[in-house]
Motif scaffolding. Structure first.
Motif, PDB file in Angstrom:
ATOM      1  N   GLU A 126       0.730  -1.019  -0.269  1.00 56.40           N
ATOM      2  CA  GLU A 126       0.063  -0.076  -0.168  1.00 56.40           C
ATOM      3  C   GLU A 126       1.291   1.826   0.051  1.00 56.40           C
ATOM      4  OE1 GLU A 126      -3.453  -1.872   2.375  1.00 56.40           O
ATOM      5  OE2 GLU A 126      -2.250  -1.129   3.946  1.00 56.40           O
ATOM      6  N   ASN A 170       2.190   1.798  -3.783  1.00 53.24           N
ATOM      7  CA  ASN A 170       0.788   2.062  -3.838  1.00 53.24           C
ATOM      8  C   ASN A 170       0.845   3.751  -3.997  1.00 53.24           C
ATOM      9  OD1 ASN A 170      -2.057   2.582  -4.026  1.00 53.24           O
ATOM     10  ND2 ASN A 170      -1.684   1.058  -5.505  1.00 53.24           N
ATOM     11  N   GLN A 171       0.363   4.649  -3.012  1.00 53.54           N
ATOM     12  CA  GLN A 171       0.785   5.599  -2.182  1.00 53.54           C
ATOM     13  C   GLN A 171       1.541   5.865  -2.560  1.00 53.54           C
ATOM     14  OE1 GLN A 171       0.759   7.405   1.998  1.00 53.54           O
ATOM     15  NE2 GLN A 171      -1.647   6.540   1.731  1.00 53.54           N
TER      16      GLN A 171
END
Lengths: 427, 324
Positions: B5, B8-9
């Motif tokens: 994540e 992804n961020q």
């Protein structure tokens, strides 16, 4: 499978030992607890007993060889067992020159990478090709601190000398001046070597025994570090002479005047704790026990056996113990524990007619008391008349870092008082 | 936040901030990435900026090199580090060299992301650790983040950097959680993290092995009274050698832990640097803990045996103190 016998640690301060005599021949049977070899340490000659049964397969260290603690001196195994690596061992000294500073040969490196690591030994490897095994940081620090690596025992992997070993050696005053390591020094009675004849005639050169080396090192260390001064006074021994005459009547071996001095000093030490102390590393250490060393000339050197807890012992007990210790020194039976742990030293040259003398402090002790000859000498009595009295001169040499003039004077005055009222010594 | 994540961020934020940033790779769009790192990005940024490609690694990287030279900031994904070998020509002969070949007139601001590492029974063609291959090549920057925070901060920095960056992720770290600073910006390359301070031995852990080293340090403290200092270099080129040398000068001992092969590895290189620059501070030979010198086995027990665990690190650390 034969097991290694290594140079044992036979005293606190021992760093290496010299093989004096093998008591079992190579190939001979050894039994656990039976004498195996005589070893000369820095303090005494010791008989080392085997701690295992078997056959002395191989004598690795020859008589006269000096080895660091932990180095292999022999191998004990079963009858008929072959010597291990005897050939290799003999070749080592030749191999070392090439092996040492050069990068390892390619083969050897590969072997290391594939985990065929050399078996770790428990020594610093001083004998392993002649190079002392020490880590880079240990080498750097040893050089900075003036610690001689060859004299240390490594605690790192494979006996490597590591930083902590150098720090420990430097910390406990082990920062000895780096002197050249004497090679294969002679064991006990070194054969004098003959030098070329010059203006001084033919020169006999004697190598020092281990004991002489120790004395040399410690005396120089004392003179170089302790700012010393001496206090002298005369003691009227009339009472002591009378006491001894009476003791002779009741005891087979009456205490000597030296024993009385030891007893008087021990009593006075309990009242003057700084005299029973030491200056060490920027601090005073005051010792709870009074252990008086008695300097004895023997073995072509100086040996100082210790009378432990002298303040707790009666004059008779001190006399018996001193006699026993001196005998053991003269017969070379004395063991390192009997030579260590002293907190004060008494040295007596009165038997040679010396009236008074100064001595070198036995470091790190605070003081040494010297005893001159007891003799009838003129004295002035209370009524101003010159009379002949039994007198003896005592000299206290003090380390000014811990003992100041008044401290030493009060202690010495107390010793005099006790000797002049000797009945208190007999209590 | 999980490691995947965080990545992804970072991608999302950089794509929002800079229109020239785009993603290319196998299954990065519709499938949202083999490890779901690109989840939601196709939907939000469209097909022009999140492009699925055929299975053609050398072409994927080659297209990235061309796009970067033309002024875009491509982030290309290689499904595992093993597949990057198909693209070595583009990575080594082009991406790394172009800036030098054209005297700085062209540059390749590209990120090549790839996961590495064993543990999922993917056999010898998917599970290796190849940071040493890329470390070998001048012109490439190499990052190997081991925490979600570093994954995000370093990926943002990698995207903004004008040099080609090989960004090595770890398959078993994708699910790992960790604190990630809110609104955190890019991190600087070449700054190691001291994960644990200690006095007795320096343990350098690369990629996932930073965590393994930390676990070993706890055991060393509990069972052996050894206070280990754990360093995660985070980026291998540039390498924060100063932090490592300072630590070694304090502890006098070094252990290097990596998942890759022993010969010519990151540890071999770092051990050489340490002995060149801190020889007089060493109290023991530098120890290396590496993956086994074999292609990664498929068998679960053999695979587990083929990469380092904390007990191996403990043994290596102890070996700098005594015979073990």
């Amino acid at each position: 499978m034969a097991s290694d016998v290594t140079m044992p640690r036979l005293s606190d301060s021992m760093e290496e030992g010299t093989i004096l005599k093998w008591l079992v021949d190579e190939g001979g049977a050894v039994k656990r607890g039976e004498p195996l070899v005589e070893i000369e340490t820095d303090k005494a000659n010791m008989t080392y007993e085997s701690d295992t049964d078997g056959v002395l397969v191989e004598v690795v260290a020859k008589e006269g060889d000096t080895l660091a603690i932990g180095e292999v001196i022999a191998r004990i195994g079963e009858a008929g067992e072959a010597k291990s690596g005897g050939e290799e061992r003999k070749e080592e000294p030749e191999a070392e020159a090439e092996e040492d500073p050069e990068p390892e040969p390619e083969e050897k490196r590969t072997a290391t990478a594939t985990k065929e690591r050399p078996k770790p030994s428990s020594t610093n490897g001083a004998g392993d090709g002649g190079r002392v095994k020490a880590s880079p940081v240990a080498r750097r620090m040893a050089e900075e601190l003036g610690v001689e690596l060859a004299r240390l025992e490594g605690s790192g992997p494979g006996g490597r000398i590591v930083k902590a070993d150098v720090e420990a050696a430097a910390g406990d005053g082990g920062a000895k001046p780096a002197t050249a390591e004497p090679e294969a020094e002679p064991a006990e009675a070194p054969q004098p070597a003959r030098g070329e004849a010059g203006a001084k005639g033919e020169v006999e050169v004697h190598d020092l025994t281990r004991l002489q080396q120790t004395v040399t090192r410690r005396m120089a260390e004392s003179k170089a570090t302790a700012p010393d001064f001496a206090l002298t006074l005369d003691v009227d021994m009339t009472g002591a002479v009378a006491l001894r005459e009476r003791l002779k009547e009741v005891a087979e071996q009456a205490p000597s005047f030296n024993d009385m001095v030891v007893k008087a000093a021990a009593s006075a030490l309990t009242e003057h704790p700084k005299v029973n102390g030491a200056y060490r590393d920027g601090r005073f250490e005051l010792y709870g026990n009074v252990n008086v060393g008695v300097a004895v000339a023997a073995q072509d050197a100086l040996v100082v056996p210790t009378i432990f807890g002298a303040d707790q012992k009666s004059l008779g007990a001190i006399a018996r113990e001193a006699r026993r210790l001196i005998e053991r020194v003269r017969e070379k039976q004395i063991t390192p524990p009997e030579l260590s742990g002293g907190t004060f030293t008494v040295s007596n040259l009165g038997m040679f007619g010396i009236e008074r003398f100064t001595a070198i402090i036995n470091p790190p002790q605070a003081a040494i008391l010297t005893v001159g000859a007891l003799a009838k000498r003129p004295a002035v009595d209370d009524r101003g008349r010159v009379v002949a009295r039994d007198q003896m001169t005592l000299t206290l040499v003090c380390d000014h870092r811990i003992l100041y003039g008044a401290d030493g004077a009060q202690f010495l005055a107390r010793v005099k008082e006790l000797l002049e009222q000797p009945l208190s010594l007999a209590l | 936040m999980r490691y995947r994540e965080a990545l992804n961020q970072a991608l999302r934020e950089e794509m929002e901030a800079d229109e020239s940033v785009f993603i290319m790779g196998e299954d990065v769009g519709v499938f949202q990435g083999a490890f779901k790192v690109t989840a939601g990005l196709l939907e939000d940024f469209g097909e022009k900026r999140v492009r699925d490609t055929p299975i053609s690694e050398n072409t994927i990287v080659g297209m990235g090199v061309g796009a970067a030279m033309a002024g875009l900031r491509p982030v290309v994904e290689i499904m595992t580090v093993n597949f990057a070998l198909l693209a070595m020509d583009q990575i080594v002969n082009h991406a790394a060299a172009i800036h030098y070949m054209f005297a700085g007139q062209a540059r390749v601001p590209m990120v090549i992301r790839m996961p590495q590492g064993a543990g999922h029974q993917l056999g010898p063609t998917h599970s290796h650790s190849f940071e040493a291959f890329f470390l070998h090549v001048p012109g490439l920057l190499v990052a190997a983040p081991s925490t979600p925070a570093d994954a995000k901060g370093l990926l943002k920095a990698a995207i903004r950097d004008d040099n080609p960056v090989v960004f090595i992720e770890h398959e078993t770290l994708y699910g790992q959680r960790g604190e990630v600073p809110e609104n955190g910006g890019p991190m600087r390359f070449g700054e190691a993290a001291v994960r644990r301070e200690g006095e007795d031995v320096t343990v350098v852990g690369i990629s996932r092995m930073a965590g393994t080293a930390l676990k070993a340090a706890e055991e060393l403290a509990e069972k052996h009274e050894i206070d280990a200092e754990v360093i995660d270099p985070r980026t291998l080129r540039p390498l924060d050698l100063d932090t490592i040398l300072d630590s070694v000068k304090k502890t006098n001992r070094a252990v290097i832990v990596e998942e890759g092969w022993p010969h010519g590895g990151v540890g071999a290189n770092l051990a050489a640097l340490i002995q060149e620059q801190a020889f007089d501070w060493l109290d023991a030979p530098v120890q290396r803990v590496t993956g086994a010198d074999v292609p990664m086995p498929y068998s679960k027990p053999l695979e587990q045996a083929a990469f380092p665990h904390s007990e191996h690190v403990v043994q290596a650390a102890l070996a700098t103190f005594r015979d073990v």
